[in-house]
Design an enzyme around this catalytic site. Structure first.
Site, PDB file in Angstrom:
ATOM      1  N   GLU A 404       0.838  -1.218   0.000  1.00 51.89           N
ATOM      2  CA  GLU A 404       0.000   0.000   0.000  1.00 51.89           C
ATOM      3  C   GLU A 404       0.869   1.263   0.000  1.00 51.89           C
ATOM      4  OE1 GLU A 404      -3.683  -0.058   0.728  1.00 51.89           O
ATOM      5  OE2 GLU A 404      -3.852  -2.222   0.958  1.00 51.89           O
TER       6      GLU A 404
HETATM    7  C1  LIG Z   1       2.555  -9.992   0.303  1.00 49.00           C
HETATM    8  C2  LIG Z   1       2.377  -8.885  -0.673  1.00 49.00           C
HETATM    9  C3  LIG Z   1       1.093  -8.550  -1.089  1.00 49.00           C
HETATM   10  C4  LIG Z   1       0.919  -7.545  -2.035  1.00 49.00           C
HETATM   11  N1  LIG Z   1      -0.347  -7.287  -2.510  1.00 49.00           N
HETATM   12  C5  LIG Z   1      -0.485  -6.443  -3.569  1.00 49.00           C
HETATM   13  C6  LIG Z   1      -1.755  -6.303  -4.204  1.00 49.00           C
HETATM   14  O1  LIG Z   1      -2.761  -6.897  -3.804  1.00 49.00           O
HETATM   15  N2  LIG Z   1      -1.831  -5.487  -5.300  1.00 49.00           N
HETATM   16  C7  LIG Z   1      -0.751  -4.815  -5.770  1.00 49.00           C
HETATM   17  O2  LIG Z   1      -0.896  -4.107  -6.761  1.00 49.00           O
HETATM   18  N3  LIG Z   1       0.469  -4.911  -5.187  1.00 49.00           N
HETATM   19  C8  LIG Z   1       0.615  -5.726  -4.100  1.00 49.00           C
HETATM   20  N4  LIG Z   1       1.853  -5.861  -3.506  1.00 49.00           N
HETATM   21  C9  LIG Z   1       2.981  -5.136  -4.044  1.00 49.00           C
HETATM   22  C10 LIG Z   1       3.450  -4.014  -3.136  1.00 49.00           C
HETATM   23  O3  LIG Z   1       2.533  -2.970  -3.175  1.00 49.00           O
HETATM   24  C11 LIG Z   1       4.862  -3.607  -3.592  1.00 49.00           C
HETATM   25  O4  LIG Z   1       5.731  -4.659  -3.217  1.00 49.00           O
HETATM   26  C12 LIG Z   1       5.307  -2.300  -2.992  1.00 49.00           C
HETATM   27  O5  LIG Z   1       4.566  -1.250  -3.540  1.00 49.00           O
HETATM   28  C13 LIG Z   1       6.802  -2.034  -3.211  1.00 49.00           C
HETATM   29  O6  LIG Z   1       7.160  -2.220  -4.535  1.00 49.00           O
HETATM   30  P1  LIG Z   1       8.416  -3.140  -4.897  1.00 49.00           P
HETATM   31  O7  LIG Z   1       8.235  -4.424  -4.185  1.00 49.00           O
HETATM   32  O8  LIG Z   1       8.550  -3.160  -6.365  1.00 49.00           O
HETATM   33  O9  LIG Z   1       9.626  -2.407  -4.241  1.00 49.00           O
HETATM   34  P2  LIG Z   1      10.460  -1.189  -4.873  1.00 49.00           P
HETATM   35  O10 LIG Z   1       9.547  -0.199  -5.448  1.00 49.00           O
HETATM   36  O11 LIG Z   1      11.516  -1.761  -5.749  1.00 49.00           O
HETATM   37  O12 LIG Z   1      11.117  -0.596  -3.580  1.00 49.00           O
HETATM   38  C14 LIG Z   1      12.255  -1.187  -2.943  1.00 49.00           C
HETATM   39  C15 LIG Z   1      12.755  -0.241  -1.864  1.00 49.00           C
HETATM   40  O13 LIG Z   1      13.134   1.001  -2.459  1.00 49.00           O
HETATM   41  C16 LIG Z   1      12.414   2.054  -1.876  1.00 49.00           C
HETATM   42  N5  LIG Z   1      12.099   3.045  -2.896  1.00 49.00           N
HETATM   43  C17 LIG Z   1      11.460   2.872  -4.063  1.00 49.00           C
HETATM   44  N6  LIG Z   1      11.320   4.029  -4.697  1.00 49.00           N
HETATM   45  C18 LIG Z   1      11.895   4.966  -3.929  1.00 49.00           C
HETATM   46  C19 LIG Z   1      12.058   6.365  -4.020  1.00 49.00           C
HETATM   47  N7  LIG Z   1      11.570   7.085  -5.040  1.00 49.00           N
HETATM   48  N8  LIG Z   1      12.698   6.997  -3.021  1.00 49.00           N
HETATM   49  C20 LIG Z   1      13.169   6.326  -1.947  1.00 49.00           C
HETATM   50  N9  LIG Z   1      13.031   5.013  -1.796  1.00 49.00           N
HETATM   51  C21 LIG Z   1      12.392   4.337  -2.773  1.00 49.00           C
HETATM   52  C22 LIG Z   1      11.159   1.440  -1.297  1.00 49.00           C
HETATM   53  O14 LIG Z   1      10.612   2.217  -0.256  1.00 49.00           O
HETATM   54  C23 LIG Z   1      11.698   0.104  -0.820  1.00 49.00           C
HETATM   55  O15 LIG Z   1      12.276   0.247   0.431  1.00 49.00           O
HETATM   56  C24 LIG Z   1       2.042  -6.840  -2.531  1.00 49.00           C
HETATM   57  C25 LIG Z   1       3.321  -7.158  -2.069  1.00 49.00           C
HETATM   58  C26 LIG Z   1       3.502  -8.174  -1.178  1.00 49.00           C
HETATM   59  C27 LIG Z   1       4.888  -8.533  -0.753  1.00 49.00           C
END
Ligand SMILES: Cc1cc2nc3c(=O)[nH]c(=O)nc-3n(C[C@H](O)[C@H](O)[C@H](O)COP(=O)(O)OP(=O)(O)OC[C@H]3O[C@@H](n4cnc5c(N)ncnc54)[C@H](O)[C@@H]3O)c2cc1C
Length: 598
Positions: A404
Site C-alpha cells: 500500500e
Molecule cells: C505480500 C504482498 C502482497 C501484495 N499485494 C499487492 C496487491 O494486492 N496489489 C498490488 O498491486 N500490489 C501488491 N503488492 C505489491 C506491493 O505494493 C509492492 O511490493 C510495494 O509497492 C513495493 O514495490 P516493490 O516491491 O517493487 O519495491 P520497490 O519499489 O523496488 O522498492 C524497494 C525499496 O526502495 C524504496 N524506494 C522505491 N522508490 C523509492 C524512491 N523514489 N525513493 C526512496 N526510496 C524508494 C522502497 O521504499 C523500498 O524500500 C504486494 C506485495 C507483497 C509482498
C-alpha cells in the site's frame, strides 16, 4: 486567527499543523455508539471462532479455505461495509468501517485478504464505476459470491507503479480491450473472480479495467513463498491477448492513476486500523505470558524491564488508536456534511485526508512492528517458536511497511501533499510560517501559556507545530522546488508531522476522558500514557528538526536556527519510569490493552 478560520483549518487535511483542536473537537473510542461497538464485536468474534481455529490449515493454503472464510464473512455482512446499501452493501460510516477493520485483525492473513477484497478490490468500482458496472459487480462483491482484488504492481513497477508495462489496445472491431502483460504480488489473486487491473492504453495512457477470471487469455501463477501472511493468496497474473469488454474500462482512459491513488488512500487508512488491532492482540498475549512464566523466583511481569516493554507497547498503541479514531471521526464528519452526489463527495473527502491516511499507515505499521518485536522478546526463546502465538505475528506484521505504498514513499507523500496544499492555498501554512518568523524576531514566539494538569504537554504540542513550521520553512526556502530531492530532510519533516499529530491526538483524548469520566484508575493511566508519549515524542521532534536544519543551513544562520529550536523544544523533565510502571500495572490488571473504548 478568528474562530471561524481556526475551525475551518481544523477540518482541513493537515490542518492540525496550524490549528489547535479542543478535546471536544476530536472523536475518540469513548464516542463509539452501540451499533459501532456491535460491529466490532461481531467482527472480533467471527475471527476468533471461525477463522483462527483454522489458521494451521490456512497457513498451509488448504484449497478453497480462505475463499470459504471470506464468503462466511460476507454472509455476516462483514464484506460490504464500503458498498452503499442500494448495491447490496451495508454502507458503513467511516468510524464503523474503522472498528470493523481493527477487529478483524487477530489473524493477519485474514485481515490482508479482507482488505484486498473489501477495501482496495471494492473501492474502485464504488467510486469510479458506471451505474451498470456497480449493478453488475457490487451486489456479488458485497456478499462474497464474487471475490475481488487490486492489481497495480508489476515485476518492474512497484513503488514506481506508473512505469507499468501491461498494455491495452482496442480490438479492430472496437468491442474489446486486448490486454497483454503481467501483474505481480496480487493479494487474493489465486482465487478471486474480479480483478481491478491497471494497464496503459496503447502503451501510454494509464487506465483501469475490470477483468474477470473467466476471460480468455487470463491466467494466474503459483502462490509466492512468503515470509509471513502465509494464509493469504499472493500470485502473479498474466494476460495474453486477453479480451476485456469495452464497457469494462473503469473511469476514463488516461485517468487510471486517479483510481489507483485514491483507492490507496482508502486502503492505507484501513491498513492502520488493521495494524492497531494487531498491536492490541500481541500486547494481550505478552501480558498473559509475562504472568505465566517465572525466572529468578519471580513472574516476568514483576521485572521492571518487562513492565517497561508492556507499557511502551500500550503507550504507542494508544497513540495510534487516538490518531486513527480522530481521523475517522473527522472523515465521517466531512462526509456527513457533504451535499450533492454522496459518492463523488466521499472521494473528495478521502482525498482531503490523504495526509492522515498516510500517517495511519506509516505510524500504525511501525508501531505494530515494534509491538510484535517486543512481544517476541518477552516470550524469550518461546517467542521464536512456531507453537507460540507471537512468532507468526512477528512474520505477518512485516509486510505492512511494504505494501500500500512503502513507508518511504508514504513519508515523501505526506510532505509532498502538505506542500501542494500550502502552495495551492488549501492550507495556510505559508502565512503561518511567516507569522512565526515575525514572532521569533519580536521575541513572542516562545510565549505559550497553558495551565491545568496538562500544561507542559500543551506547550509541547504547540511548540511541536512551531518546530514543524520552522524546519519546513527553512527547508523550502533553501531548496524550493528541489526539496523533493532531499529525501532525508523530507522524511525528517514527515516524522515531525506524524509526531505532532500523535501528540495532539493523545493529549486531547486524555483531556476529553479526564473531563467526562470519573473512574480514576484507567483515566489516570491514560493521562500517564499521554504524558509519557508526548515527552518522548517531543524529543523525537527536536531530533528530527535538528537533522533537517543541520542539512539546510550553515554557519551563523544554522547556529541561530538551532538556538531558536532549543528554546522551542525546552521542556520540564518527567519521570518516564514511574509513568510507565503505572501504565504497565493497568495492562497487567486486565491482561489487555487498557484504554479500549475510553
Ligand atoms: C505480500 C504482498 C502482497 C501484495 N499485494 C499487492 C496487491 O494486492 N496489489 C498490488 O498491486 N500490489 C501488491 N503488492 C505489491 C506491493 O505494493 C509492492 O511490493 C510495494 O509497492 C513495493 O514495490 P516493490 O516491491 O517493487 O519495491 P520497490 O519499489 O523496488 O522498492 C524497494 C525499496 O526502495 C524504496 N524506494 C522505491 N522508490 C523509492 C524512491 N523514489 N525513493 C526512496 N526510496 C524508494 C522502497 O521504499 C523500498 O524500500 C504486494 C506485495 C507483497 C509482498
Amino acid at each position: 486567527m478568528g474562530t471561524t478560520t481556526v475551525s475551518q483549518n481544523l477540518t482541513r487535511g493537515g490542518g492540525f499543523l496550524i490549528a489547535a483542536a479542543r478535546p471536544e473537537d476530536i472523536f475518540t473510542p469513548a464516542d463509539l455508539n452501540d451499533d459501532q461497538k456491535l460491529i466490532g464485536q461481531t467482527a472480533e468474534e467471527f475471527v476468533a471462532k471461525e477463522v483462527l481455529p483454522l489458521a494451521p490449515e490456512l497457513e498451509q493454503h488448504k484449497e478453497g479455505l480462505m475463499p470459504q472464510m471470506l464468503k462466511k464473512a460476507g454472509e455476516l455482512g462483514l464484506l460490504g461495509g464500503g458498498i452503499p446499501e442500494e448495491y447490496g452493501g451495508t454502507g458503513l460510516d467511516k468510524v464503523s468501517a474503522t472498528i470493523l477493520a481493527e477487529k478483524l485483525s487477530a489473524y493477519g492473513s485474514f485481515a490482508v485478504s479482507h482488505g484486498g477484497h473489501a477495501g482496495i478490490g471494492t473501492v474502485p468500482i464504488v467510486y469510479f464505476g458506471t451505474e451498470e458496472q456497480k449493478k453488475k459487480y457490487l451486489p456479488k462483491i458485497a456478499t462474497g459470491e464474487w471475490l475481488s482484488c487490486y492489481c497495480l504492481s508489476e515485476p518492474q513497477a512497484g513503488s514506481d507503479s506508473l512505469a507499468a508495462r501491461t498494455r491495452a489496445v482496442l480490438s479492430p472491431d472496437g468491442k474489446n480491450w486486448i490486454l497483454n502483460g503481467q501483474k505481480m504480488w496480487i493479494t487474493n489473486g489465486g482465487f478471486a473472480d474480479v480483478y481491478i487491473v491497471f494497464a496503459k492504453v496503447d502503451g501510454e495512457k494509464f487506465s483501469c479495467f475490470i477483468v474477470e477470471r473467466k476471460f480468455p487469455g487470463f491466467t494466474t501463477g503459483a502462490e509466492e513463498k512468503k515470509m509471513g501472511i502465509k494464509g493469504s493468496s499472493t500470485v502473479p497474473i498474466f494476460f495474453e491477448n486477453c479480451p476485456v469488454p469495452k464497457e469494462n474500462l473503469l473511469h476514463e482512459i488516461g485517468r487510471g492513476h486517479i483510481v489507483a491513488f485514491n483507492t490507496l488512500n482508502v486502503g492505507r487508512f484501513s491498513l492502520g486500523a488493521y495494524c492497531l488491532g494487531g498491536s492490541k492482540k500481541v500486547l494481550e498475549a505478552a501480558s498473559k505470558y509475562s504472568k505465566e512464566r517465572t525466572a529468578f523466583g519471580k513472574r516476568l511481569s514483576e521485572f521492571g524491564l518487562i513492565q517497561a516493554k508492556l507499557a511502551e507497547m500500550a503507550i504507542r498503541t494508544y497513540a495510534v488508536e487516538s490518531m486513527i479514531y480522530r481521523s475517522a471521526g473527522m472523515i465521517e464528519g466531512a462526509m456527513s456534511a457533504a451535499q450533492g452526489d454522496k459518492t463523488k463527495q466521499a472521494m473528495q473527502v478521502l482525498e482531503e485526508y490523504a495526509i492522515e491516511s498516510s500517517i495511519s499507515k506509516v505510524y500504525g505499521s511501525e508501531v505494530t512492528d515494534y509491538c510484535v518485536d517486543e512481544a517476541v522478546q518477552i516470550f524469550g526463546g518461546y517467542g521464536y517458536h512456531e507453537d507460540y502465538p507471537v512468532a507468526r505475528a512477528y512474520r505477518d506484521s512485516r509486510i505492512n511497511r511494504i505494501f500500500e505504498g512503502t513507508n518511504e514513499i508514504n513519508r515523501m507523500l505526506i510532505v509532498q501533499m502538505l506542500l501542494k496544499r500550502a502552495m495551492g492555498g488549501a492550507l495556510p501554512l505559508i502565512p503561518a510560517a511567516m507569522k512565526l518568523g515575525e514572532e521569533v524576531l519580536s521575541g513572542t514566539a516562545m510565549e505559550e501559556t497553558a495551565d491545568g494538569p496538562f500544561a507542559e504537554e500543551e506547550r509541547s504540542v504547540a511548540m511541536g507545530k512551531k518546530i514543524f513550521l520552522q524546519a519546513s520553512g527553512a527547508a523550502v526556502q533553501r531548496f524550493r522546488e528541489k526539496l523533493a530531492d532531499e529525501q532525508e530532510i523530507v522524511a525528517a519533516l514527515a516524522n515531525i508531522v506524524m509526531e505532532v499529530y500523535a501528540m495532539e491526538s493523545c493529549l486531547r483524548r486524555a483531556q476529553k476522558a479526564a473531563a467526562t469520566r470519573s473512574e480514576g484508575g484507567i483515566t489516570a493511566a491514560m493521562s500517564d500514557a499521554a504524558r509519557a508519549f508526548i515527552y518522548d515524542a517531543a524529543g523525537r521532534v527536536e531530533r528530527e528538526a535538528r537533522t533537517a536544519l543541520a542539512a539546510t543551513a550553515e554557519g551563523d544562520m544554522l547556529r541561530t536556527q538551532l538556538s531558536v529550536l532549543r528554546r522551542f523544544a525546552k521542556r520540564e523533565p518527567v519521570d518516564g519510569i514511574a509513568l510507565r510502571r503505572r501504565v504497565a500495572a493497568a495492562v497487567l490488571a486486565g491482561d489487555r490493552y487498557p484504554f479500549e473504548g475510553r
